[in-house]
Design a protein around this motif. Sequence first.
Motif, mmCIF file in Angstrom:
data_model
loop_
_atom_site.group_PDB
_atom_site.id
_atom_site.type_symbol
_atom_site.label_atom_id
_atom_site.label_comp_id
_atom_site.label_asym_id
_atom_site.label_seq_id
_atom_site.Cartn_x
_atom_site.Cartn_y
_atom_site.Cartn_z
ATOM 1 N N ARG B 270 0.833 -1.205 0.000
ATOM 2 C CA ARG B 270 0.000 0.000 0.000
ATOM 3 C C ARG B 270 0.868 1.256 0.000
ATOM 4 N NH1 ARG B 270 -4.498 1.689 4.502
ATOM 5 N NH2 ARG B 270 -2.810 1.214 5.949
ATOM 6 N N GLN B 271 1.945 1.214 0.748
ATOM 7 C CA GLN B 271 2.790 2.410 0.804
ATOM 8 C C GLN B 271 3.463 2.688 -0.545
ATOM 9 O OE1 GLN B 271 5.298 2.148 4.317
ATOM 10 N NE2 GLN B 271 3.496 1.807 5.607
ATOM 11 N N ALA B 272 3.534 1.667 -1.378
ATOM 12 C CA ALA B 272 4.139 1.852 -2.705
ATOM 13 C C ALA B 272 3.095 2.216 -3.770
ATOM 14 C CB ALA B 272 4.872 0.569 -3.115
ATOM 15 N N LEU B 273 1.842 2.296 -3.356
ATOM 16 C CA LEU B 273 0.746 2.556 -4.284
ATOM 17 C C LEU B 273 0.619 4.056 -4.566
ATOM 18 C CD1 LEU B 273 -1.627 0.764 -5.471
ATOM 19 C CD2 LEU B 273 -2.941 1.476 -3.454
ATOM 20 N N THR B 274 0.275 4.394 -5.783
ATOM 21 C CA THR B 274 -0.011 5.792 -6.117
ATOM 22 C C THR B 274 -1.467 5.879 -6.566
ATOM 23 O OG1 THR B 274 2.243 5.977 -6.951
ATOM 24 C CG2 THR B 274 0.729 7.779 -7.479
ATOM 25 N N VAL B 275 -2.236 6.733 -5.906
ATOM 26 C CA VAL B 275 -3.658 6.863 -6.244
ATOM 27 C C VAL B 275 -3.974 8.328 -6.527
ATOM 28 C CG1 VAL B 275 -6.040 6.417 -5.519
ATOM 29 C CG2 VAL B 275 -4.190 4.978 -4.639
ATOM 30 N N GLU B 276 -4.724 8.555 -7.593
ATOM 31 C CA GLU B 276 -5.206 9.909 -7.890
ATOM 32 C C GLU B 276 -6.668 9.991 -7.455
ATOM 33 O OE1 GLU B 276 -6.075 12.897 -11.643
ATOM 34 O OE2 GLU B 276 -4.878 11.094 -12.014
ATOM 35 N N TRP B 277 -6.992 11.058 -6.716
ATOM 36 C CA TRP B 277 -8.327 11.170 -6.117
ATOM 37 C C TRP B 277 -9.117 12.323 -6.725
ATOM 38 C CZ3 TRP B 277 -9.476 7.255 -2.903
ATOM 39 C CH2 TRP B 277 -8.414 6.576 -2.286
ATOM 40 N N ASP B 278 -10.430 12.159 -6.747
ATOM 41 C CA ASP B 278 -11.350 13.244 -7.124
ATOM 42 C C ASP B 278 -11.964 13.775 -5.831
ATOM 43 O OD1 ASP B 278 -13.402 14.877 -7.893
ATOM 44 O OD2 ASP B 278 -14.386 13.412 -9.218
ATOM 45 N N PHE B 279 -11.679 15.033 -5.515
ATOM 46 C CA PHE B 279 -12.157 15.629 -4.265
ATOM 47 C C PHE B 279 -13.340 16.572 -4.487
ATOM 48 C CE2 PHE B 279 -7.521 14.981 -2.973
ATOM 49 C CZ PHE B 279 -7.799 13.839 -2.253
ATOM 50 N N THR B 280 -14.020 16.429 -5.644
ATOM 51 C CA THR B 280 -15.121 17.344 -5.964
ATOM 52 C C THR B 280 -16.151 17.436 -4.833
ATOM 53 O OG1 THR B 280 -14.856 16.750 -8.287
ATOM 54 C CG2 THR B 280 -16.903 17.879 -7.676
#
Lengths: 153, 715
Positions: B270-280
């Motif tokens: 998990r610490q190696a994971l990259t996630v892009e989030w939508d904060f709308t």
Amino acid sequence: MAITLNINGSAHEVDAPEDMPLLWAIRDVLGMTGTKFGCGVASCGACTVHVDGEPTRACQTPIGSVGEAAVTTIEGLSGPVAEAVQSAWQDLDVVQCGYCQSGQIMSAVGLLTENPKPDDQAIDDYMWGNVCRCATYTRIRAAIHEASSRMEA
Amino acid sequence: MNIRTTRRGFLTGAAAAGAALVVGLKPNGSWAAAHGGAFVPNPFVRIDPDGTVTVILKHFEMGQGTSTGLTTLIAEEMDADWETIQIEFAPADTVTYMNTLMGVQGSGGSTAIANSFMQYREAGAAAKSLLVMAAAEEGGVDAGTVTAEKGTLSSGDNTASYGEAMAWVKEGATPNPVLKDPSQFTLIGTDHIPRKDSVAKTTGTATFAMDVMPEGVVYAVMQRSPKFGGTVVSFDDTAARAVPGVVDVKQTPMGVVVYGTNTWAAEQGRQALTVEWDFTNAETRSTSDMEAEYLAALDGEGLPARNDGDAAAALASAAKTIEAEFHFPFLAHAPMEPLNSVVQIADGKCQVWDGCQFHTVTQGAVGAVSGVGAENTSIETVYAGGSFGRRANFNSDYEVEATMAALALGDGRPVKLVWSREDDVRGGYYRPMVVHRVKAGVTAEGNLDAWHSSIATKSIFTGTPMGDAVVVNGVDVFSVEGVADTEYTIPNLAVDLRNMETPVSVLWWRSVGHSHSGYAMEVAMDMAAEAAGRDPVEFRQTLLANEPRTLAVLNMAAEKAGWGGDLPDGWGRGVAVHKSFNTRVAQVAEVSVTDGVVKIERIVAAVDLGVAVNPDVIRAQVEGAIGYGLGHAMRQKITFTDGEVDQSNFPDYEPLRISDMPKIEVHIVQSAEAPTGIGEPGLPPAAPAVANAIYAAMGKRVMRLPMVDDGIEFA
């Protein structure tokens, strides 16, 4: 590469990286579940085991650093101090949820081994790192005093 | 949570539900018989062929002592042997194991003993009656000559164990339960009988969900949005999959799950994971922004929650008035066992292992998400490493996440989804933030004549399945409880509410609304007493003249603590009294102040919860509730910066430690009234009693929690 750990008097082969914390080797690899995960940052004491008799936070102890040291978990706890502590814990009904109590007991055995007659201040100082969210602390103090007197008897 | 009462007698058809086996009856009239199966006289008791009596617990055990309490009720009426009686958690079965005060199978609102007191006693008495009648018939004696003690029946020289007698019970026999007179109790009310969970929990053998490792289990952690209400746009799992021990990565509606051969590998992944989030739609405010909105709302009109007399007019004409503005932060429950559960979906069935608090909701939610339906979803309840309310919510959030993780993996293997402590502290379902303004007025004679409480907070129940029942005209009773239903006699009393909105999820937290209302009420009451020129205990006594049970705990706490007696220099004493969950608790706190540093020295508590089933468990619950309440009041808070939680783990969500724990005395009022709860009611008076003691010692009113944020330094 397999690492050999000496746990509760037996040799255990663990096929895991050297930086795996002892906690997860004990729990997830070897299946001994008495030692608990609470915070992962050595701030709560739930994972306390003895390494060569010294209470140690297993979550911050890489298995590669253990070497031939003797690891003792709650499952392997024995001897007069342990018996005094566990029987006092039971007779005073210290536990509530119980999740932290393996770690509390491991620390209490460490304390009484080092200082068989601690006062409240010594208890608070030594046990400070063991969190109990149920706040069983008054009974932990009382049980340590009780265990101390049982050790004298 | 006294939502609704659906009292259900268990005795209907209960005997028929049992598998009363009559095997190899010996015809010689001696009470020894062979038998080959379990005797299940009703859903709450089982006797195995070896004579072992097991109590089936419809409530889970999070430390509050119900496994001891419910067992006490059955063992008492059944005259079973306390040393050997066993416990077992009930399966998910809403009809059979309903909490009659909640209308679902679940635990909460300090109702476990209150709703089980008669039901479990009747179950024990029914089981015993079947054994007695069968033994009488077998022995050819009158049932009235048969006595029972510690699992053994006697009549004259004849004796039989329950294990023997159960074989003589004929299928379809009708029980004739006769409850004991309280004077006959040998377990209920006994000062201390050993907890049933003590040995397992002191030897490392108690099983929590964290310890459940079925064959083939896959460990998993979930990356959730760092801001509440955020959603996944995309993720890159290349580096995560390269971590040794990571077996898969999947997206679910709740976040991205990393699976491993052990918890640590999954966490490394998990610490190696990259996630892009939508904060709308996410919360992006900071705590200071929210507080400004709460204060602005308080300046406007509120929804009426109580309106007796004319508080505004009475305040205008009062001889003296006080005004106070109390601030309470969001709080995480942070049970000692980080949230987790194990879910396996295979062959059209779903199996859950969980420290399950809300069986009905969890069975339904997991059944729906897994696609197998509630009827194909089984829950094995294991010990819960604390909850404080967190494990029960209307979404069954962490069990549903584990179900989604199992579904996403999709290969039938059991998945254990583990929350790290950071996930827990940042995971929401918080005690809501509250701002509470009080204006109070006293007459020239020193009587409290007017009180106006204005509360701003987010509702816990609005929009939930129970919302219709407890949100009336926009007022969630749990937002205003403890004030709107105060027992103090105040001629002109107004309470109003502003409902605040945020995507941050909120939940009941040990003592729910009382966790903040008790503080505001009892600190402001001290301020009113001071304005009236009266002693804080005497002032409250006058206002509680119509509430004899609450008055009695106040008097008991004051007397046991030596109220009015001398204290060392630099010490202060404070009092608070509060009813919650129909249990009355008063506490007197003593603090010392040395060079401006406060130490909480002692708390003396008096409680009235009706019949005290297990006094030692009750004392433990009051000790624990005081500690839990004080730790948060002293220095715990959840705050936000740009929508992200500032705290992460115990080093910055610093819990009460042993060195903080005061000496505690708990005194229990002897009572024959029906038992009420004790898991929560010890909490609300603790912090205000300490605040009032701090004022007595150093002249500082603590208006903001945690107290360290109001300039209080603790030893």
